[in-house]
Design an enzyme around this catalytic site. Structure first.
Site, mmCIF file in Angstrom:
data_model
loop_
_atom_site.group_PDB
_atom_site.id
_atom_site.type_symbol
_atom_site.label_atom_id
_atom_site.label_comp_id
_atom_site.label_asym_id
_atom_site.label_seq_id
_atom_site.Cartn_x
_atom_site.Cartn_y
_atom_site.Cartn_z
ATOM 1 N N GLU A 191 0.802 -1.217 0.000
ATOM 2 C CA GLU A 191 0.000 0.000 0.000
ATOM 3 C C GLU A 191 0.840 1.274 0.000
ATOM 4 O OE1 GLU A 191 -3.061 -0.229 3.015
ATOM 5 O OE2 GLU A 191 -4.205 -1.643 1.784
ATOM 6 N N GLU A 298 -5.469 -7.706 -0.822
ATOM 7 C CA GLU A 298 -6.187 -7.567 0.449
ATOM 8 C C GLU A 298 -7.651 -7.251 0.170
ATOM 9 O OE1 GLU A 298 -4.682 -4.846 3.370
ATOM 10 O OE2 GLU A 298 -2.604 -5.519 3.123
#
Length: 463
Positions: A191, A298
């Site tokens: 991320e 995710e």
């Protein structure tokens, strides 16, 4: 290397060298080599938690607690259980601090490699691939707690020194695992949050070349910018990134801690299966345009303890898994094990560890300090005037990555209110000796944990 097992990119799919298609279906191992506050219960960041435990337990107690924690949190029994559900992959997040100390940069430690080896080998014994994921980089690659960031600035993107250290670390990791076929590939940055958007593209090119100089056979799983949702920095789709998957994260609004009904309204937006699928297609447009595999690194809802609300979240999860199946997307559910918010298995409320830290858990919930796992209802008297002031005085202020309200919440809840709570957490461990510290860590051992059977059944049916 066993080509019958090794995974490679084959056009829009992943496949073994003999052409057998592979869909990766698995979980992320959050909370182990990269700890998070909502996963194991401490306030603020991993580094602040570790400092508190070192002070409270002393050096011997600290070392024994974490040695037992790493052994208990993920072991053969966990890998065996995941394989029994029909899953075939575990994403292994780790913090750079396992491999390198800030005061001795570029001097790699064996401890981190030994822990990774243990998990990779346990998974391989049960037919599970692993994806190695640098979740917390030096300088912090994003603005939030999960990169062990005590601030709201991602200094990784403005300091070449931090970038050099990550390249050096990945060269060493690639060299160590280049002949291991059960390592599906490398996920070099979780991320990323490059607010300017100009540093991430050149860095990825540099990192790609460095890893490929060592290992050309393992897949690279590259997260998009803005927390793995934007992919423009990869450039012209006609310029290939060999053996590379562009990774998307696909959390859905009804699955957040403040999510509403499903189908229904969450944060002022009506969400049903059609909206969930359109969002997925928007987020994966670059992969489909480039004809590369889709891996959802995710996703997954959090659970409330209310059976009716949680049933709606299971319905959301079932819809997401059905969408992924229809679009031939691989996936990694977040997360495998925790203290009850989201995990497939979790430490029990009557475990010695959770009983010990219960006062902190209650206070965290009351003050809403966990950005992922708690609500802000108890601190609206603090947030309302700040948000109102910003809306009136700075109406055009829209900070990266998620705008004004999120920015205020991070500063007030996760930093201003969370940091003092670390002292409360430390006091919970006062007087705990080394042997008791080990027993506390055993609360996370598979045989001591509860299983979320409804979730397990959904995963079994989708694998």
């Amino acid at each position: 290397m066993d080509d019958n097992v090794l995974i490679q990119v084959d056009g829009p799919r992943l496949a073994t060298a003999n052409g057998e298609p592979v869909l990766l279906r698995g979980v992320g191992l959050g909370g182990w080599m990269n700890m998070e506050n909502f996963v194991t219960g401490y306030p603020a960041t991993e580094s602040l938690q570790r400092n508190a435990l070192r002070r409270a337990l002393g050096e011997q107690g600290y070392e024994r607690f974490f040695a037992r924690f790493f052994e208990a949190f993920f072991a053969d029994a966990d890998a065996e259980y995941l394989a029994s559900l029909g899953l075939n992959c575990v994403r292994l997040p780790f913090n750079y601090r396992h491999f390198e100390d800030d005061d001795r940069p570029f001097e790699l430690k064996d401890d981190g490699f030994r822990l990774l080896d243990r998990a990779v080998d346990a998974c391989a014994r049960h037919g599970l691939y692993t994806i190695l994921d640098l979740h917390a980089a030096p300088g912090c690659q994003n603005q939030h707690w999960h990169s062990d960031n005590p601030t709201h600035w991602a200094f990784f993107w403005t300091h070449r020194h931090f970038q050099d250290r990550v390249v050096h670390l990945w060269e060493a990791i690639a060299d160590r695992y280049r002949d291991n076929p059960w390592v599906a590939g490398y996920n070099p940055l979780n991320e990323p949050g490059d607010a300017g958007g100009t540093a991430i593209g050149p860095f990825y090119r540099r990192l790609h070349e460095a890893i490929r100089a060592v290992d050309r056979r393992h897949v690279l799983f590259l997260d998009g910018n803005r927390y793995s949702t934007q992919f423009d920095m990869f450039g012209d789709p006609s310029e290939p990134w060999p053996n590379t998957v562009f990774t998307v994260h696909d959390y859905a609004l009804p699955g957040f801690v403040d999510g509403g009904d499903y189908p229904g309204v969450s944060r002022g937006v009506y969400v049903d299966r059609g909206v969930v699928e359109r969002t997925f297609l928007e987020r994966t447009e670059y992969m489909r345009r480039t004809g590369t595999p889709i891996w959802v690194g995710e996703f997954g809802p959090v659970y409330t303890g209310d059976p009716a609300r949680d049933e709606r979240r299971y319905r959301l999860l079932e819809d997401q898994l059905e969408i992924y199946r229809e679009h031939r997307a691989s996936w990694s559910l977040w997360t495998y094990k925790d203290i009850g918010l989201q995990g497939l298995v979790h430490a029990t409320a009557d475990s010695s560890y959770l009983r010990l830290i219960k006062p902190v858990l209650d206070k965290k919930a009351r003050l809403g300090v966990d950005a992922w796992g708690s609500l802000d209802t108890g601190v609206r008297h603090i947030l309302d005037p700040i948000e109102r002031t910003f809306a009136e005085e700075f109406p055009d202020f829209a900070p990266f990555p998620f705008g004004q309200r999120s920015w205020v919440n991070v500063l007030v809840r996760h930093i201003l209110l969370a940091e003092p709570l670390v002292a409360d957490f430390e006091r919970c461990f006062a007087g705990v000796g080394p042997a008791e510290a080990e027993r506390l860590a055993d609360s996370f051992r598979f045989e001591h944990c509860a299983r979320r059977e409804r979730l397990a059944g959904i995963l079994r049916e989708s694998s």
